[in-house]
Design a protein around this motif. Structure first.
Motif, PDB file in Angstrom:
ATOM      1  N   LEU A  53     -23.963 -19.794  18.594  1.00 51.65           N
ATOM      2  CA  LEU A  53     -23.980 -18.774  17.551  1.00 51.65           C
ATOM      3  C   LEU A  53     -22.743 -17.881  17.658  1.00 51.65           C
ATOM      4  O   LEU A  53     -22.328 -17.498  18.752  1.00 51.65           O
ATOM      5  N   LYS A  54     -22.189 -17.542  16.507  1.00 53.72           N
ATOM      6  CA  LYS A  54     -21.035 -16.638  16.452  1.00 53.72           C
ATOM      7  C   LYS A  54     -21.437 -15.376  15.687  1.00 53.72           C
ATOM      8  O   LYS A  54     -22.027 -15.455  14.623  1.00 53.72           O
ATOM      9  N   CYS A  55     -21.116 -14.236  16.279  1.00 58.05           N
ATOM     10  CA  CYS A  55     -21.463 -12.948  15.678  1.00 58.05           C
ATOM     11  C   CYS A  55     -20.234 -12.064  15.573  1.00 58.05           C
ATOM     12  O   CYS A  55     -19.231 -12.290  16.232  1.00 58.05           O
ATOM     13  N   LYS A  56     -20.359 -11.038  14.756  1.00 54.42           N
ATOM     14  CA  LYS A  56     -19.354  -9.986  14.690  1.00 54.42           C
ATOM     15  C   LYS A  56     -19.756  -8.918  15.710  1.00 54.42           C
ATOM     16  O   LYS A  56     -20.938  -8.617  15.886  1.00 54.42           O
ATOM     17  N   VAL A  57     -18.735  -8.345  16.371  1.00 60.09           N
ATOM     18  CA  VAL A  57     -18.960  -7.321  17.380  1.00 60.09           C
ATOM     19  C   VAL A  57     -18.062  -6.137  17.048  1.00 60.09           C
ATOM     20  O   VAL A  57     -16.889  -6.325  16.701  1.00 60.09           O
ATOM     21  N   CYS A  58     -18.598  -4.933  17.145  1.00 58.63           N
ATOM     22  CA  CYS A  58     -17.794  -3.734  16.892  1.00 58.63           C
ATOM     23  C   CYS A  58     -16.676  -3.651  17.923  1.00 58.63           C
ATOM     24  O   CYS A  58     -16.912  -3.818  19.113  1.00 58.63           O
ATOM     25  N   ASP A  59     -15.480  -3.387  17.441  1.00 59.74           N
ATOM     26  CA  ASP A  59     -14.318  -3.332  18.326  1.00 59.74           C
ATOM     27  C   ASP A  59     -13.696  -1.936  18.315  1.00 59.74           C
ATOM     28  O   ASP A  59     -12.499  -1.782  18.455  1.00 59.74           O
ATOM     29  N   ASP A  60     -14.524  -0.922  18.109  1.00 60.65           N
ATOM     30  CA  ASP A  60     -14.059   0.457  18.195  1.00 60.65           C
ATOM     31  C   ASP A  60     -15.108   1.257  18.957  1.00 60.65           C
ATOM     32  O   ASP A  60     -16.219   0.789  19.166  1.00 60.65           O
ATOM     33  N   THR A  61     -14.757   2.425  19.395  1.00 57.82           N
ATOM     34  CA  THR A  61     -15.669   3.211  20.237  1.00 57.82           C
ATOM     35  C   THR A  61     -16.226   4.446  19.550  1.00 57.82           C
ATOM     36  O   THR A  61     -16.993   5.181  20.148  1.00 57.82           O
ATOM     37  N   ASP A  62     -15.876   4.656  18.284  1.00 56.08           N
ATOM     38  CA  ASP A  62     -16.323   5.870  17.596  1.00 56.08           C
ATOM     39  C   ASP A  62     -17.641   5.699  16.851  1.00 56.08           C
ATOM     40  O   ASP A  62     -18.117   6.630  16.214  1.00 56.08           O
ATOM     41  N   GLY A  63     -18.249   4.493  16.909  1.00 59.40           N
ATOM     42  CA  GLY A  63     -19.526   4.264  16.250  1.00 59.40           C
ATOM     43  C   GLY A  63     -19.432   3.923  14.781  1.00 59.40           C
ATOM     44  O   GLY A  63     -20.443   3.678  14.135  1.00 59.40           O
TER      45      GLY A  63
END
Length: 128
Positions: free
Chosen positions: A20-30
């Protein structure tokens, strides 16, 4: 010609079983405005990889925060428990199991390759 239908059906099954491939948040500000692709690791035998979308309102800043990542949920129930901070207001927490289904804030996106392969296998079998 029946071999062609079997071939397309085989492709649909293979696509469903690939990691499975997912999108992951790549920032730290939410804000989760920057996304990157990630292949989800397999879980224990009673679990399956899933994409998570977790949206909540931060208690301190009152800002809506988004978390997207790979998780492992229970196979038999499809359940995943989001880690909640009692001070934050939970808005959404759900998982999905199609490639990149957490790209938008919706869990309805289906794997296009799998659908096309399945439709082609049905059409070819009807023609033959």
């Amino acid at each position: 010609m029946a071999q062609i239908a079997v071939f397309f059906l085989f492709l649909a099954v293979i696509q469903a079983s690939v990691a499975l491939k997912c999108k992951v948040c790549d920032d730290t500000d939410g804000s989760c405005s920057k996304l990157r692709d990630e292949t989800c690791p397999a879980g224990a035998s009673d679990r399956e990889a899933a994409c998570l979308i977790h949206i909540y309102k931060d208690a301190t800043t009152k800002k809506e925060m988004t978390e997207k990542k790979c998780v492992n949920r229970f196979k038999n129930t499809g359940k995943y428990d989001c880690i909640e901070n009692p001070n934050n207001q939970q808005i959404k927490c759900y998982t999905c199991v199609e490639d990149f289904c957490n790209e938008k804030n919706s869990a309805t996106k289906l794997g296009l390759f799998g659908i096309v392969s399945l439709v082609l296998s049905i059409l070819v079998s009807k023609i033959l």
